[in-house]
Design an enzyme around this catalytic site. Structure first.
Site, PDB file in Angstrom:
ATOM      1  CG  HIS A   1     116.099  42.191  32.032  1.00 58.64           C
ATOM      2  ND1 HIS A   1     114.795  42.574  31.772  1.00 58.64           N
ATOM      3  CD2 HIS A   1     116.238  42.168  33.386  1.00 58.64           C
ATOM      4  CE1 HIS A   1     114.180  42.789  32.928  1.00 58.64           C
ATOM      5  NE2 HIS A   1     115.028  42.542  33.923  1.00 58.64           N
TER       6      HIS A   1
ATOM      7  CD  GLU B   1     118.808  39.038  40.321  1.00 63.07           C
ATOM      8  OE1 GLU B   1     119.475  38.438  41.170  1.00 63.07           O
ATOM      9  OE2 GLU B   1     117.715  39.555  40.573  1.00 63.07           O
TER      10      GLU B   1
HETATM   11  N1  ACO Z   1     124.223  33.662  28.463  1.00 62.19           N
HETATM   12  C1  ACO Z   1     124.335  33.095  27.226  1.00 62.19           C
HETATM   13  N2  ACO Z   1     123.382  33.132  26.293  1.00 62.19           N
HETATM   14  C2  ACO Z   1     122.254  33.772  26.607  1.00 62.19           C
HETATM   15  C3  ACO Z   1     122.057  34.396  27.846  1.00 62.19           C
HETATM   16  C4  ACO Z   1     123.086  34.325  28.799  1.00 62.19           C
HETATM   17  N3  ACO Z   1     122.992  34.886  29.993  1.00 62.19           N
HETATM   18  N4  ACO Z   1     120.826  34.945  27.880  1.00 62.19           N
HETATM   19  C5  ACO Z   1     120.261  34.690  26.694  1.00 62.19           C
HETATM   20  N5  ACO Z   1     121.123  33.987  25.917  1.00 62.19           N
HETATM   21  C6  ACO Z   1     120.926  33.545  24.553  1.00 62.19           C
HETATM   22  C7  ACO Z   1     120.037  32.327  24.504  1.00 62.19           C
HETATM   23  O1  ACO Z   1     120.788  31.142  24.581  1.00 62.19           O
HETATM   24  C8  ACO Z   1     119.374  32.508  23.168  1.00 62.19           C
HETATM   25  O2  ACO Z   1     120.290  32.109  22.181  1.00 62.19           O
HETATM   26  P1  ACO Z   1     119.797  31.414  20.806  1.00 62.19           P
HETATM   27  O3  ACO Z   1     119.111  32.511  20.041  1.00 62.19           O
HETATM   28  O4  ACO Z   1     121.061  30.947  20.180  1.00 62.19           O
HETATM   29  O5  ACO Z   1     118.864  30.300  21.180  1.00 62.19           O
HETATM   30  C9  ACO Z   1     119.200  34.026  23.044  1.00 62.19           C
HETATM   31  O6  ACO Z   1     120.226  34.583  23.865  1.00 62.19           O
HETATM   32  C10 ACO Z   1     117.838  34.537  23.545  1.00 62.19           C
HETATM   33  O7  ACO Z   1     117.551  33.934  24.804  1.00 62.19           O
HETATM   34  P2  ACO Z   1     116.094  33.902  25.480  1.00 62.19           P
HETATM   35  O8  ACO Z   1     116.086  32.890  26.558  1.00 62.19           O
HETATM   36  O9  ACO Z   1     115.050  33.803  24.418  1.00 62.19           O
HETATM   37  O10 ACO Z   1     116.021  35.367  26.078  1.00 62.19           O
HETATM   38  P3  ACO Z   1     114.980  35.858  27.173  1.00 62.19           P
HETATM   39  O11 ACO Z   1     114.824  37.317  26.983  1.00 62.19           O
HETATM   40  O12 ACO Z   1     113.765  35.035  27.153  1.00 62.19           O
HETATM   41  O13 ACO Z   1     115.740  35.523  28.530  1.00 62.19           O
HETATM   42  C11 ACO Z   1     116.814  35.675  30.602  1.00 62.19           C
HETATM   43  C12 ACO Z   1     116.020  36.430  29.508  1.00 62.19           C
HETATM   44  C13 ACO Z   1     115.973  34.526  31.152  1.00 62.19           C
HETATM   45  C14 ACO Z   1     117.154  36.645  31.728  1.00 62.19           C
HETATM   46  C15 ACO Z   1     118.133  35.130  29.965  1.00 62.19           C
HETATM   47  O14 ACO Z   1     118.876  36.196  29.397  1.00 62.19           O
HETATM   48  C16 ACO Z   1     118.974  34.340  30.942  1.00 62.19           C
HETATM   49  O15 ACO Z   1     118.743  33.135  31.120  1.00 62.19           O
HETATM   50  N6  ACO Z   1     119.983  35.005  31.599  1.00 62.19           N
HETATM   51  C17 ACO Z   1     120.801  34.324  32.580  1.00 62.19           C
HETATM   52  C18 ACO Z   1     120.085  34.238  33.925  1.00 62.19           C
HETATM   53  C19 ACO Z   1     119.992  35.582  34.650  1.00 62.19           C
HETATM   54  O16 ACO Z   1     120.915  36.396  34.647  1.00 62.19           O
HETATM   55  N7  ACO Z   1     118.831  35.822  35.291  1.00 62.19           N
HETATM   56  C20 ACO Z   1     118.543  37.075  36.028  1.00 62.19           C
HETATM   57  C21 ACO Z   1     117.636  37.955  35.205  1.00 62.19           C
HETATM   58  S1  ACO Z   1     117.493  39.606  35.860  1.00 62.19           S
HETATM   59  C22 ACO Z   1     116.099  39.621  36.768  1.00 62.19           C
HETATM   60  O17 ACO Z   1     115.325  38.721  36.709  1.00 62.19           O
HETATM   61  C23 ACO Z   1     115.860  40.779  37.690  1.00 62.19           C
END
Ligand code: ACO
Length: 370
Positions: free
Chosen positions: A254, A309
């Site tokens: 998140h 979610e």
């Molecule tokens: N699965 C695997 N790896 C992940 C996940 C995930 N769900 N989420 C983040 N990471 C990893 C990324 O690959 C990244 O790894 P790295 O450092 O090796 O490059 C690291 O964690 C940081 O990721 P960011 O994208 O910078 O984190 P951010 O805080 O920007 O992203 C987000 C948040 C978009 C929700 C992300 O966690 C994601 O894509 N989750 C999956 C989609 C999801 O569940 N969306 C619903 C969100 S809840 C809502 O909107 C109400």
């Protein structure tokens, strides 16, 4: 060039209704933790709290239940309007149309009232169920005044008295969706109301904002993942393979909550209480536990927790709400927060009028500035 910030960090209003504390993973509704309310209280009790500022006494709760139950029926002319709409109109479009038409008939005027809030809250589930059953060629199910808000919605959708575990899970989901600070749809509603427009116009605008995938977007991808995994024994190999290929596990991580998302935490507790009663809940718990372990292995130190979610999807799937009803069902919770904010806005009203920075060309010979 002006920096477009999406109002991030800008305070748009003072509110007594809720606090979203991403740093400490807290969501507070009028002094109570939303996660506790979701587990312990009914939809009606929390609606009363958000509208009135305190939890109801027993007689106040009974009266609210009765008022809402009496307001569930859809006026005949609204059914006729809904029937005239093309099949391609989305459920959110149907809700907007019906809310607009209800407003005109009531001759609503400034200021908005609690009665109007109760009326919209009571009738929206009936509108969703009516349209859903019509679209699916099913006979319409009249509301049952004996049932609570969540149970009655499931009953009107399916025509069957819902299992208690399903009503309880949906009740918790609706409560946790009721309110989340100055989100886009709530802000849209407050802006519209601030022009001294009426409650229904403000709610129509809020529904329009909620319809966009960046806000009320349905947790389809979590459902797709759970469907593909299918059974507990497939969870680890499926997710390990996804992570090895650089994919993200849906329903985890998140942007704001870098600790437990309090909404996911509460829904997890409710889901845990249901395991043993429904294999869908058991699969969700197993997938979550496995995902958290694998994320720590593949992405150590990234602070990836379960987000709302994940459990929204798990619960809506378990109670057999069709994916095309996810955003409308979210709306049936959020209507309480919107209307609470609309009433609050009316009590302190000043029209919203932010400024913009002009970045276009100037007239070639603008003598007025010389
Ligand atoms: N699965 C695997 N790896 C992940 C996940 C995930 N769900 N989420 C983040 N990471 C990893 C990324 O690959 C990244 O790894 P790295 O450092 O090796 O490059 C690291 O964690 C940081 O990721 P960011 O994208 O910078 O984190 P951010 O805080 O920007 O992203 C987000 C948040 C978009 C929700 C992300 O966690 C994601 O894509 N989750 C999956 C989609 C999801 O569940 N969306 C619903 C969100 S809840 C809502 O909107 C109400």
């Amino acid at each position: 060039m002006a920096k477009v910030t999406g109002f991030e960090g800008i305070v748009a209003a003072e509110t007594d209704i809720s606090l979203v504390d991403g740093e400490n993973g807290r969501l507070v509704y009028r002094g109570y933790l939303a996660k506790d309310l979701a587990i312990e209280q009914s939809y009606e009790e929390v609606a009363y709290l958000l509208w009135n500022g305190q939890l109801p006494e027993q007689d106040e709760l009974e009266q609210l239940h009765m008022r809402l139950a009496n307001l569930r029926n859809i006026p005949e002319y609204i059914c006729e309007i809904i029937d005239l709409l093309p099949l391609s109109i989305s459920m959110m479009g149907v809700l907007q149309t019906a809310v607009a038409a209800l407003g005109d008939a009531a001759g609503v005027a400034w200021p908005p009232t609690l009665q109007q809030a109760e009326r919209l809250t009571a009738v929206l589930p009936s509108i969703v169920a009516y349209r859903y059953r019509k679209l699916n060629g099913l006979p319409i199910v009249e509301p049952d005044a004996q049932l609570g808000h969540a149970a009655n919605y499931l009953y009107m959708l399916t025509g069957q008295l819902p299992e208690e575990s399903h009503s309880k899970a949906l009740n918790a989901y609706l409560i946790l969706g009721m309110e989340h600070g100055m989100n886009a749809s709530t802000f849209a509603g407050r802006v519209i109301l601030s022009t001294q427009s009426d409650m229904n116009a403000a709610v129509c605008g809020a529904i329009g904002a909620m319809k966009g995938p960046l806000h009320g977007g349905a947790p389809y991808e979590v459902i797709a993942m759970l469907e593909e995994i299918g059974s507990k024994d497939r969870a680890e190999p499926w997710m390990r393979n996804a992570l090895e290929h650089g994919a993200r596990l849906m329903g985890f991580g998140h942007r704001i909550y870098k600790t437990n998302d309090p909404r996911a935490e509460a829904l997890r507790i409710v889901t845990l209480q249901m395991t043993g009663e429904d294999p869908s809940f058991e699969l969700a718990i197993h997938v979550e536990n496995t995902a958290i372990r694998l994320l720590e292995e593949f992405k150590p130190g990234r602070r990836l927790f379960t987000n709302v979610e994940f459990y929204a999807a798990a619960i809506l799937r378990a109670v057999q709400i069709s994916p095309d009803l996810f955003t409308p069902t979210f709306t049936l919770g959020r209507i309480v927060g919107w209307t609470a904010h609309i009433l609050e806005q009316a009590s302190v009203n000043r029209i919203f009028r932010p400024e913009s920075v002009y970045t276009g060309p100037m007239p070639a010979a603008d003598l007025s500035v010389i």
